[in-house]
Structure formats: C-alpha cells, structure tokens
Design an enzyme around this catalytic site. Structure first.
Site, mmCIF file in Angstrom:
data_model
loop_
_atom_site.group_PDB
_atom_site.id
_atom_site.type_symbol
_atom_site.label_atom_id
_atom_site.label_comp_id
_atom_site.label_asym_id
_atom_site.label_seq_id
_atom_site.Cartn_x
_atom_site.Cartn_y
_atom_site.Cartn_z
ATOM 1 N N PRO A 58 0.714 -1.336 0.066
ATOM 2 C CA PRO A 58 0.125 -0.028 0.018
ATOM 3 C C PRO A 58 0.804 1.317 0.014
ATOM 4 O O PRO A 58 0.670 1.968 0.967
ATOM 5 C CB PRO A 58 -0.918 0.068 1.424
ATOM 6 C CG PRO A 58 0.035 -0.771 2.360
ATOM 7 C CD PRO A 58 0.788 -2.039 1.243
ATOM 8 N N CYS A 59 1.676 1.483 -1.184
ATOM 9 C CA CYS A 59 2.223 2.682 -1.267
ATOM 10 C C CYS A 59 1.057 3.943 -1.353
ATOM 11 O O CYS A 59 1.787 5.281 -1.016
ATOM 12 C CB CYS A 59 3.347 2.753 -2.425
ATOM 13 S SG CYS A 59 2.423 2.378 -3.803
#
Length: 156
Positions: free
Chosen positions: A120-121
């Site tokens: 989850p950047c």
C-alpha cells in the site's frame, strides 16, 4: 519460468497483474512486457476485486519483488501501514532508519514499488497530509484512500 499477466477493470482504469508460478510479481496501471503471455491469476484477481468492493482490507498472496536492500526495507515498512491509515514520508523514513535528508530516497523507493495496492504505497502522504506522487496517478490515490476511509469524499 514465464510471466503471465491479466488485467482487471477498476474504477481507476485497467489494472495489470503479472506473476510467475502463482507468485504475484507486479501490480500496476501499466502495460504488459512483450515477452509476457496472457494467463490467469485467479487468487490475486479475486482478492483485488474484494478489496475494491470494500470487502477485504488486506491481502494474503504470495508475492515477490526484486529491489535493492534499501527499497526492500522501505517496502516492508509499507506493508505495516494499516488499512484506512496514512503515514508521511518523514515518518516512513524514520521507521526505516533513514535520516531526514534521505526523505527523497525514501520517496523514490516508494515510487519504485512494483506491487501497487497490494503493497500500500498509496497510504504515504506529504508532511501536511497532501496527496503527493502515485504511480497510478493522484486521482487513483485519492480513490483508494477514500475507499479505505482515510479521506472523506468531496462535499458539495
């Protein structure tokens, strides 16, 4: 081992999933490599569909990425950011033991993440909470954070 790919239509555009031997190696809004062949990645596709429908908050998929040791440290820290929460680049740098003057290197590692959404950047934001940089575009980042409840939808 050859890489197979499939695409998943999302509200943000076509998402490309690629893998080898059942291991997910890439999730992006890009195009497949010429040497890749079309195939199925049913577990990854199913989990991403459930996530986008708001029915899943994390992923249980075998993944593989190849980065530098620094990138791998940053990517491991991304995996620790909970669903529905955000973290600043500065706080992320602190978590990986990078000095404040290395925030750009941390941001570059975040930007090199080959597993969008799954890693989850999109949960990393600017120091003031602003949405900065995302390989899928800021609109997609906003949509993902809104889906997770980390952002409110615009009120009219």
């Amino acid at each position: 081992m050859s890489t197979v790919f499939t695409t998943l239509d999302t509200p943000m555009g076509a998402l490309l999933l690629a893998g080898e031997g059942g291991v997910l190696t890439r999730v992006t809004f890009g195009r497949p490599e010429p040497a890749w062949r079309a195939g199925d990645l049913p577990e990854a596709t199913g989990q991403l569909r459930a996530y986008l429908a708001g029915e899943r908050h994390d992923f249980a998929l075998p993944v593989r990425s190849a980065g530098t040791p620094f990138q791998e440290r940053v990517w491991a820290a991304l995996d620790e950011i909970p669903y529905g929460r955000t973290l600043t680049y500065g706080a992320l740098a602190e978590r990986v033991g990078a000095p404040r003057d290395r925030i750009r290197a941390v941001a570059a590692a975040v930007g090199a993440n080959p597993l969008l959404i799954v890693r989850p950047c999109h949960r990393v934001v600017g120091a003031d909470g602003s949405l900065t940089g995302y390989a899928g575009g800021l609109s997609a980042k906003r949509d993902l954070l809104t889906l997770e409840g980390a952002l409110q939808t615009a009120l009219f």
